[in-house]
Every structure is written in C-alpha cells, then in structure tokens.
Write an enzyme that holds these catalytic residues in place. Structure first.
Site, PDB file in Angstrom:
ATOM      1  N   ASP A  38       0.870  -1.163   0.000  1.00 51.17           N
ATOM      2  CA  ASP A  38       0.000   0.000   0.000  1.00 51.17           C
ATOM      3  C   ASP A  38       0.912   1.220   0.000  1.00 51.17           C
ATOM      4  O   ASP A  38       1.819   1.305   0.826  1.00 51.17           O
ATOM      5  CB  ASP A  38      -0.844  -0.023   1.293  1.00 51.17           C
ATOM      6  CG  ASP A  38      -2.215   0.559   1.109  1.00 51.17           C
ATOM      7  OD1 ASP A  38      -2.305   1.616   0.476  1.00 51.17           O
ATOM      8  OD2 ASP A  38      -3.183  -0.042   1.611  1.00 51.17           O
ATOM      9  N   HIS A  87     -11.204  -2.798   4.038  1.00 51.82           N
ATOM     10  CA  HIS A  87     -11.107  -2.516   5.474  1.00 51.82           C
ATOM     11  C   HIS A  87     -11.766  -1.197   5.866  1.00 51.82           C
ATOM     12  O   HIS A  87     -11.620  -0.763   7.012  1.00 51.82           O
ATOM     13  CB  HIS A  87      -9.629  -2.507   5.884  1.00 51.82           C
ATOM     14  CG  HIS A  87      -8.871  -1.395   5.205  1.00 51.82           C
ATOM     15  ND1 HIS A  87      -8.404  -1.510   3.912  1.00 51.82           N
ATOM     16  CD2 HIS A  87      -8.560  -0.146   5.607  1.00 51.82           C
ATOM     17  CE1 HIS A  87      -7.814  -0.372   3.563  1.00 51.82           C
ATOM     18  NE2 HIS A  87      -7.897   0.469   4.567  1.00 51.82           N
ATOM     19  N   ASP A  88     -12.431  -0.526   4.934  1.00 54.60           N
ATOM     20  CA  ASP A  88     -13.063   0.764   5.224  1.00 54.60           C
ATOM     21  C   ASP A  88     -14.580   0.710   5.175  1.00 54.60           C
ATOM     22  O   ASP A  88     -15.233   1.720   5.455  1.00 54.60           O
ATOM     23  CB  ASP A  88     -12.623   1.817   4.192  1.00 54.60           C
ATOM     24  CG  ASP A  88     -11.171   2.206   4.340  1.00 54.60           C
ATOM     25  OD1 ASP A  88     -10.663   2.196   5.477  1.00 54.60           O
ATOM     26  OD2 ASP A  88     -10.537   2.511   3.313  1.00 54.60           O
ATOM     27  N   ASP A 142      -3.044   4.573  -2.260  1.00 52.92           N
ATOM     28  CA  ASP A 142      -4.047   5.070  -1.317  1.00 52.92           C
ATOM     29  C   ASP A 142      -4.510   6.478  -1.718  1.00 52.92           C
ATOM     30  O   ASP A 142      -3.685   7.325  -2.092  1.00 52.92           O
ATOM     31  CB  ASP A 142      -3.405   5.121   0.080  1.00 52.92           C
ATOM     32  CG  ASP A 142      -4.364   5.580   1.151  1.00 52.92           C
ATOM     33  OD1 ASP A 142      -5.272   4.808   1.481  1.00 52.92           O
ATOM     34  OD2 ASP A 142      -4.202   6.713   1.655  1.00 52.92           O
ATOM     35  N   GLU A 179      -6.854   3.306  -5.492  1.00 55.49           N
ATOM     36  CA  GLU A 179      -8.069   3.490  -4.688  1.00 55.49           C
ATOM     37  C   GLU A 179      -8.853   4.629  -5.339  1.00 55.49           C
ATOM     38  O   GLU A 179      -8.627   5.800  -5.064  1.00 55.49           O
ATOM     39  CB  GLU A 179      -7.735   3.846  -3.240  1.00 55.49           C
ATOM     40  CG  GLU A 179      -8.992   3.847  -2.384  1.00 55.49           C
ATOM     41  CD  GLU A 179      -8.851   4.543  -1.037  1.00 55.49           C
ATOM     42  OE1 GLU A 179      -9.673   4.261  -0.157  1.00 55.49           O
ATOM     43  OE2 GLU A 179      -7.940   5.377  -0.873  1.00 55.49           O
TER      44      GLU A 179
END
Ligand code: NOJ
Length: 599
Positions: free
Chosen positions: A148, A379-380, A254, A316
């Site tokens: 990431d 994970h969000d 990200d 992302e």
C-alpha cells in the site's frame, strides 16, 4: 476512501537510504526470474492464448489487513511472519497476489495510513529481514506482493513534516500545503476556506511556530504532501523504487484521487445538510480528482514499466460514475493505472439485478476495453455480508456476491475474511472503539473497527487461532466457533469452498478468463443472467437470483447468438441445481446461483 455506512449495524530517509549496488543487482535478477514464472499447469487452447495476457488481467488479489490477519509473536497484533505462516492457505485458495495494507513505521493514528518512514517496517509488524523472507516465501507459493503506498499525506511525525513545521524557511517547508489563513485586525487567524477533513472538522490546522495552517484531507496527524513541489515526487518515487528493487510487484495507491488541491484554495460548494461527523456536506470540486494528478500517474507508470516482471499499479479510485474510471486508466492510451478499483459494482447496499447489469455493461463499454477490477469488500466499509444480506439468506447472498465477483469480466479483489463470510462486528460501547472516527463520530459513525476484526482461522483457542494473546487489538467475534477457515475447509458445501471452486474454475476456463460478456434475459428485474463467451466459442452461463422468491429464467440464447443445446451445471447454490436444455426455462430458487457450461 468512501465510507459505506448506511447498512445495518453496520523519512526523509527515503532519499538517503538505498540498497547497496550489489544487493540491488541480486534482487533485480531475482525479480526478473519471478516475473515470468507461470502459476500451475498451463491450460490448453484458447486458455493458453489468454495466458499471453499480463498476469494481473485475470488476477485474484487478496487484501491483507496485517494488524488482523495472523499474529505470530503473541502480542495480539498481526504481523509479517504471521502472513508468512498463512501462505499455504492463500495458495490453496488460489490467489495470485496479496495487497498488504501499510506495515511501515507509523504512530498508528490511522493504523498505518500515517507513515513516518517509507523505507522500513514498523517493529509491531516485524523487520525488513522478515519482509524480505515473506517476499521470498510468497514467491515460492506463486503469490505476488503488492504494498500500500500512501502518497497523499505522511504522518505529522515524519521527519519531513517535523522539519517543515519548524520554520517557514526550512528546506522541506514546501513539502506540505501551507497557507496563512484569513487575518482580521488583531484576531486569531482563521482557516483559509471551508474545506473539511473527511475524518471530521476543518481540514486546516494552525501551527504557531510558522504562523500558518497546513492542509489535511484526513486526520490532523496526516498532513497532505504538496505535489506541486517536484521534490515531493522525486522523494516518493524514490520510496517506491526502494520496494520495487526489493522485489515487490507493485502498489495499491491510497487516496490517489486527492493528491492535488486547487491552488487558489476556493471554497467547496455546499450541498446542504451535515455528515455523520457533524460537518457540512460539500462537493469535492477543489480537493478531489484534479487533472494534475494524471501527469504524475503517467510518470509513475513509466517508472513502474522500466522494471521487468509485470509490475502493477492499483488505485483506490472512488468515482461517481463508471465513465469517470476511464481517465484513471489513461483512456485509450492506457498509460496510467492498470487497475483502478471499480467499487461501483460492489459497494452498494442493494442486491439489485438491474443495477448490477447496468454497471457491468458500463464496465464493458465505457473503459476503452481496459480491464475492470471489481471490489466488494475492504477494510473501510461494512462487509458485503451485512450490506447485501437480508438476515435470512445471507449465506446464499454471499455466494451470489462471490459468483458475480469471480465470474464477471475482470480482475477481482477479495478482502480477508470475505471468503468465509466474516461479519461486520461493530463496537457497542464507545470506550471500546479503536478507529478515531468512531470516537469522534459516535454514535452516528461508529468507525471501521467492525470490518477489521481478526481473521477467524480455527477453534484452537478463544482468539480463533489469530493470536495466543487473550488481548487482541480488536476482539475476536464470538461466531468464530462456526465461521472459521478450518471448519469451512472441512465442509465441501461451505462458503470458503464455494470461493475456491469459483477461483479454480475462473483460472482454468477460457470463457471466464477472457470471454466477452453477453447479457441474457435482460428485462428480468430479479435475476442477473449473463454469458461469458470465449473467442473459440466456449460459453459459460451465470444466473443469479437476487430475490427471495423462486424465479425462472429464459436465456434467449439463440437470439443472443450462443451456440449449443444444453447447459451443464458446473456450480450451483443451493447444490444440485440441474442442467437444462438451452431453450428451456430455468427455475432458480430464492437467492439461487447457477454457473453452467453450454454444450
Ligand atoms: C484510504 C484507506 O483505505 C483508509 O483506511 C485510510 O484511512 C485513508 N485512505 C487515509 O489514508
């Protein structure tokens, strides 16, 4: 980051530190060998032709949230050696690559997304030597490693920011976005505009030492980098090279859409109302998707492509429409990200056949033929189990989601635990919350702890095999006794084995890998049915009943130009759905899923 929370309970050292010439050469040679190594036995015919595609086109990428995957040293927090221990599992599942959420040194305000050194490993997660070992072991398991990369901001404890915030004349002051703010006679300075942080409050933080405000899209402890300063690009590309030279395959970028802000710092237009953090809802005209970002991405892609071995950029990219994804590929030139994430198909709340049909077709027609990367879970966001589940048929619905993810055209992303049906387990008391937005937003926004609970491996201890410590950083949900990898591995009809079979089928089948998508039975508002047709004519039909009632499907295969007379069931949920003649109506039970080969 877009938070989908409407469902029910739901170093400057980067520049200085580099590999010695000798070790860099060794690692480069190692990664070249890795690059072209095929996984498993090569398929025949059309599938073999598809193998000429870059590996990522058909990849199954598995997101690992390292804090919650596997703890190897008993401190209640997952780590790199823990990931290494689970490579056998990942290989057996059939994943091509893992994306590891940030494991760099960090104060952990945003659990790693606040990086204080881009060229090391946080001691909580291990050491650089552990990382190198993990890379090597992953390679032995035919699994590539994506890291990431957080380019939008650093931690406020990163030495760059510490220096930048010390004086206006510091050499790195201009690494961040500063403004004097609004000044009245004798009054305290005010933020320069109405921009709000995605995590609550003004996006501007005043620093008395420099008598200026810095901009932060996310937490106050995550100052935004100033990408208008060419030295920032140099430094960040240097950090990326550090990991590419070690042998990582690429990065998930990200918050990549937020790299640039309006240089005039104009106020964002208000949309009316307030969000869960109590801030006004604003349009993101001046802080998101600014065109300048694409120049950076093109240079980044050229840098990545200077390495051998199919290096990859995943983005992302939360965008409002499918067509907005196209520029992230570089449009017709395809010289930007190989796989911007298509969250439009997956991150909704409603199992809606018509909407899925429309989104899948948009991905076919609006991306200049680029490869979609479908994403349902991360994970969000509240897990798909809870977003799409109706409370009575969640297991069947999870199979529909998996079938859609793994049989539709494109690469696929699975978030740890999705494959076993882990639930979102949201804290019930504010004092238990770990994610800062869950504390400031309570009770409207309970944060993201719910989708980050530890991976449920087995029933060997009360921590589901995740850790030997009784105090895991987030509690292990009590349902681990039934929802866990070991139990589901032993049950041929489990959700885990459904995922495994779908992945194996997609790997071996030319139509699922590279076939065009033909929508069937299009007026059907309850059932999504499509065919994947390989260049050689091999056809797979997928039919997904997204309603709680029995439905029947008319394939209309002849009109759609499909050859063949019978559909032979390959996979079905519930088990045992029979094959049919191609002209017959196909009955599908409530929330049934059917995958068949046309013969
Ligand atoms: C997106 C990440 O997925 C999320 O977890 C993080 O909080 C923000 N970006 C800020 O880095």
């Amino acid at each position: 980051m877009q938070k989908n929370r409407t469902a029910p309970a739901a170093s400057p050292r980067a520049l200085g530190r580099s590999l010695s010439r000798f070790s860099a050469c060794l690692l480069a040679a190692w990664s070249i060998a890795w690059a072209d190594e095929p996984r498993g036995a090569a398929p025949a015919g059309a599938a073999a032709a598809a193998h000429a595609d870059p590996w990522w086109k058909h990849a199954v990428i598995y997101e690992i949230y390292p804090r919650s995957f596997q703890d190897s040293n008993g401190d209640g927090i997952g780590d790199l050696n823990g990931i290494a221990q689970r490579l056998d599992y990942l290989e057996a599942l059939g994943v091509d690559a893992i994306w590891i959420a940030p494991m760099y040194p960090s104060p952990q305000v945003d659990f790693g997304y606040d990086i204080s050194d881009y060229q090391n490993v946080d001691p909580q997660y291990g050491t650089l030597a552990d990382f190198d070992r993990l890379l090597k072991q992953a390679r032995a398991h035919h699994i590539r490693v994506l890291l990431d990369m957080v380019l939008n901001h650093t931690s406020d404890r990163h030495p760059w920011f510490v220096e930048a915030a010390s004086s206006r004349t510091a050499s790195r002051h201009d690494f961040y976005v500063w403004d004097d703010g609004k000044r009245g006679a004798g009054a305290k300075p005010l933020p320069p505009n109405n921009w709000v942080s995605l995590f609550g409050g003004s996006a501007w933080q005043y620093v008395p030492a420099v008598d200026q405000f810095y901009y932060h899209k996310f937490y106050r402890q995550q100052p935004d980098l100033n990408w208008r300063n060419p030295k920032v690009e140099q430094a960040m590309f240097g950090a990326m090279r550090f990991w590419l030279d070690r042998g990582v395959t690429g990065f998930r970028l990200d918050a990549i859409t937020t790299l640039f802000e309006d240089p005039q710092l104009r106020d964002e237009p208000a949309l009316g109302g307030t969000n869960a953090q109590g801030d006004p809802n604003l349009k993101n005209t001046y802080t998101d998707n600014l065109p300048e970002v694409h120049d950076v991405i093109r240079r980044m892609r050229a840098m990545i492509d200077s390495y051998s071995g199919g290096r990859l950029l995943v983005g992302e990219t939360y965008v409002p429409n499918t067509s907005d994804l196209d520029p992230w590929y570089g449009g017709a030139k395809r010289d930007e990200l190989q796989l911007p994430m298509d969250t439009l198909v997956g991150l909704g709340n409603k199992l809606d056949a018509a909407l899925f049909r429309q989104r899948l077709m948009e991905a076919e027609t609006e991306l200049h033929g680029s490869q979609p990367l479908l994403v349902f879970d991360n994970h969000d966001n509240i897990r798909s189990w809870d977003r799409f589940g109706d409370g009575g048929h969640n297991d069947r619905i999870a199979r529909i989601v998996a079938a859609l993810l793994l049989t539709s055209h494109g690469a696929a992303l699975i978030y740890q635990g999705e494959e076993i049906g882990q639930r979102t387990v949201t804290p019930t008391r504010v004092e238990d919350v770990q994610d800062p937005i869950g504390k400031t937003g309570w009770p409207k926004d309970k944060g993201r702890d719910g989708e980050r609970t530890p991976m449920q491996w087995d029933i060997s201890n009360a921590q589901a095999g995740f850790s030997t410590s009784a105090h895991t950083w987030l509690p292990v949900p009590p349902d681990y006794r039934t929802v866990n990898v070991r139990t589901e591995s032993a049950d041929p009809e489990s959700l885990l084995n459904w995922h495994k079979r779908l992945i194996a089928l997609r790997r071996s089948n030319a139509a699922l890998r590279n076939g065009r998508t033909v929508m069937l039975d299009q007026p059907n508002a309850s059932v999504l049915t499509y065919a994947r047709v390989a260049p050689g004519g091999e056809t797979i039909v997928v039919s997904l009943n997204m309603s709680g009632k029995e439905q029947s499907v008319s394939l209309g295969a002849r009109a759609a130009g499909l050859a063949g007379t019978r559909c032979r069931t390959l996979l079905s949920s519930p088990a045992g759905l029979e094959g049919r003649g191609i002209g017959e109506r196909i009955p599908l039970p409530p929330f049934g899923a059917w995958v068949a080969a046309v013969e």
